[in-house]
Design a protein around this motif. Structure first.
Motif, PDB file in Angstrom:
ATOM      1  N   ASP A 387       0.815  -1.212   0.000  1.00 29.54           N
ATOM      2  CA  ASP A 387       0.000   0.000   0.000  1.00 29.54           C
ATOM      3  C   ASP A 387       0.850   1.266   0.000  1.00 29.54           C
ATOM      4  O   ASP A 387       0.374   2.341  -0.397  1.00 29.54           O
ATOM      5  CB  ASP A 387      -0.926   0.006   1.216  1.00 29.54           C
ATOM      6  N   THR A 394      -4.371   5.793  -7.470  1.00 25.94           N
ATOM      7  CA  THR A 394      -4.675   4.492  -6.866  1.00 25.94           C
ATOM      8  C   THR A 394      -6.172   4.405  -6.581  1.00 25.94           C
ATOM      9  O   THR A 394      -6.778   5.345  -6.055  1.00 25.94           O
ATOM     10  CB  THR A 394      -3.877   4.305  -5.568  1.00 25.94           C
ATOM     11  N   GLU A 397      -9.082  -1.179  -6.744  1.00 26.14           N
ATOM     12  CA  GLU A 397      -8.598  -2.356  -7.467  1.00 26.14           C
ATOM     13  C   GLU A 397      -7.116  -2.620  -7.195  1.00 26.14           C
ATOM     14  O   GLU A 397      -6.680  -3.775  -7.188  1.00 26.14           O
ATOM     15  CB  GLU A 397      -8.810  -2.179  -8.976  1.00 26.14           C
ATOM     16  N   GLN A 398      -6.336  -1.563  -6.968  1.00 32.66           N
ATOM     17  CA  GLN A 398      -4.911  -1.745  -6.711  1.00 32.66           C
ATOM     18  C   GLN A 398      -4.621  -2.196  -5.279  1.00 32.66           C
ATOM     19  O   GLN A 398      -3.479  -2.515  -4.953  1.00 32.66           O
ATOM     20  CB  GLN A 398      -4.153  -0.439  -6.981  1.00 32.66           C
TER      21      GLN A 398
END
Length: 563
Positions: A387, A394, A397-398
């Motif tokens: 993260d 971002t 989904e990422q």
């Protein structure tokens, strides 16, 4: 389908005139695990399944009330017309009473029995939930949340007892892991479906659902009762003095942790006074307990090295787990996303929590309780590092994989951690209340401490990055001037005044800089979480290695003299 007859314990029943506190003559397989817990008679398979279903319903009911509020604080803030500092009292009020009531609830079960404990607190929970529907202001909402904390503390234990009845003796540890972990599913579950409830009936839709769940749990308990257990006189007058000092002390500490990063630690005088009063009250309660012959809280046992290590490990892990609520969700909300846009992410978090709980129950081993904790920390550290690469582009989904890893670790560690501390309690049942208070405080206050620490760190880093970015936003810089001019020109079709176009362009540039500062600050938060997870991992490995080095060597059997 024929109705399953109630369990018939093989213990000798009491005569009508017998002392209600006299111990029963239990068969070896029926004997209650601890004072205040139900007996464990043999059940047919169908009854065990029923106990498991009821345990799941009760455990989810106990945790879902606070989870629905936590997941929808912004919506409740608008519905109640409150500021952020005011609405923060809602989850804080729940923790205030939930932590403190564990002291008295253990002795309540021991003295008044499981049936009264079960039915009284489920009725209380249903009535408090019903009261939510008539709440129209913040003050009454806070009072209702405090009542929920009392009832929720009882339901968590009750769900655990029902889940234990669903498993035979050789698999009872799995029931312990599931009974404890199901409550951890409440927050991701609330985030998944609470948006639909808000659309159905605004904030009252949340409480209508919770009321229905509470009434369902009450009906299940009335139809399927727990087996009886032993009772004995447990309360002493000094218990209430200790509670009268300990409860307000913990409540004041909770208030400081909940409000500190909002009202700010150094700018609000009452935070300092509340913290000082909290220290004084808790210290007075500990001093009374330390010199009692039969203490409510065994301070000497709590101060042992093993219990202190357990408490510190749980607190550190709870701080790391704040990445999900304060870190990832806060980051996406800072980018302008709401719960509806994060629905799939929440479903993946729920799936990860369920997978971690199932894996923990399947692999639980009392001889290897720290290995799952180490694996959980490694997963959390990996998720936080993933993260930490976030940008303003971002989206949820990422973060699917990283949040799945964190969710898996959040439920995978809990059962082994509990079993690591409950072993000494089974051999010394008088320390049960001390352990329950220790575990409850580290879980609840650890979560609040994590949010306070990470939220404060994020605010400080955002201010730092904002100052650095704004230093370079000078109209003397050709690139900045060109960016402002291009933005101003984009307003030309709708804004005729050139000065107003320039002002709007400068405001848009400032908003972009603030957004970038927040992104950089959250990346720093994720890196801090990974660092805390790494330090906790190294500390646990080092402490376990040191314990093995200091352990006495096994005696060498003497060999007979062959001469």
């Amino acid at each position: 389908m024929p109705r399953v007859p109630p369990p018939a314990p093989s213990s000798v029943p009491r005569s009508p005139g017998a002392d209600r506190y006299a111990p029963r003559a239990w068969a070896p397989h029926e004997r209650p695990i601890m004072p205040g817990s139900p007996s464990t008679p043999l059940h047919p398979t169908r009854r065990r399944i029923a106990y498991g279903v009821v345990g799941f319903v009760i455990a989810i009911t106990g945790g879902l009330g606070n989870a629905l509020v936590t997941a929808n604080l912004l919506d409740l803030q608008g519905a109640l017309g409150a500021y952020a500092a005011q609405v923060a009292w809602l989850p804080a009020a729940y923790v205030m009473t939930n932590v403190s009531m564990n002291i008295l609830l253990v002795k309540f079960r021991q003295q008044f029995g499981l049936r009264l404990f079960t039915e009284a607190f489920l009725v209380l929970y249903a009535l408090i939930t019903l009261a939510h529907l008539f709440v129209n202001d913040l003050g009454s909402a806070i009072a209702v949340r405090a009542g929920h904390g009392i009832a929720g503390a009882a339901l968590n234990t009750l769900g655990l007892y029902y889940m234990l009845q669903a498993f035979p003796q050789k698999h009872r540890l799995r029931g312990l892991v599931l009974g404890l972990g199901i409550g951890q599913l409440a927050l991701p579950l609330a985030r998944v479906f609470s948006t639909d409830l808000l659309q159905f009936g605004e904030w009252r839709g949340l409480y209508l659902f919770e009321l229905g769940l509470a009434l369902l749990a009450l009906g299940c308990v009335l139809l399927l009762k727990l087996p009886p257990g032993d009772r004995h006189k447990a309360f002493e007058p000094l218990d209430f003095l200790t509670f009268g000092l300990f409860a307000p002390g913990v409540a004041l500490l909770t208030a400081v942790l909940a409000q500190g990063r909002i009202a700010w630690w150094t700018e609000t005088a009452w935070l300092g006074w509340a913290l000082a009063a909290s220290v004084a009250l808790v210290t007075a309660a500990i001093a009374i307990e330390h010199f009692r012959a039969r203490p409510l809280l065994n301070t000497r046992w709590l101060a042992t090295a093993s219990m202190l290590r357990l408490a510190l490990a749980i607190v550190l892990i709870r701080i790391v787990l704040s990445e999900q609520a304060t870190g990832a969700v806060g980051f996406l909300q800072a980018l302008g996303l709401g719960n509806a846009q994060m629905h799939t992410l929440f479903m993946i978090v729920l799936a990860g929590s369920i997978a971690g709980l199932a894996a923990s129950a399947a692999t639980i081993n009392p001889a290897k309780t720290w290995q799952p904790v180490l694996l959980s920390l490694m997963l959390m550290m990996t998720g936080a590092l993933m993260d930490a690469q976030a940008t303003n582009a971002t989206r949820p989904e990422q973060m699917y994989l990283s949040q799945f890893l964190l969710a898996f670790g959040s439920t995978f560690f809990l059962g082994p951690m509990l079993i690591a501390g409950i072993g000494p309690v089974i051999s010394q049942p008088r320390n049960l209340i001390s352990f329950v208070v220790l575990f409850g405080m580290t879980q609840n206050l650890g979560g609040l401490l994590g949010s306070a620490v990470l939220g404060t760190f994020q605010t400080m880093r955002e201010k730092f990055h904002s100052s650095v970015l704004n230093e370079h936003l000078s109209l003397l810089d050709p690139q900045v001037a060109a960016r402002v001019h291009a933005t101003a020109q984009s307003y030309a079709p709708t804004v005729a005044d050139p000065a107003l176009r320039d002002a709007l362009a400068l405001r848009a540039l400032g908003a972009a800089a603030s957004r970038e500062a927040n992104v950089l600050a959250y990346n720093d938060v994720f890196l801090l979480i990974a660092f805390i997870a790494f330090c906790t991992l190294m500390w646990i490995i080092a402490s376990r290695a040191w314990a093995r080095l200091r352990a006495p060597a096994p005696p060498v059997p003497a060999t007979p003299d062959t001469a």
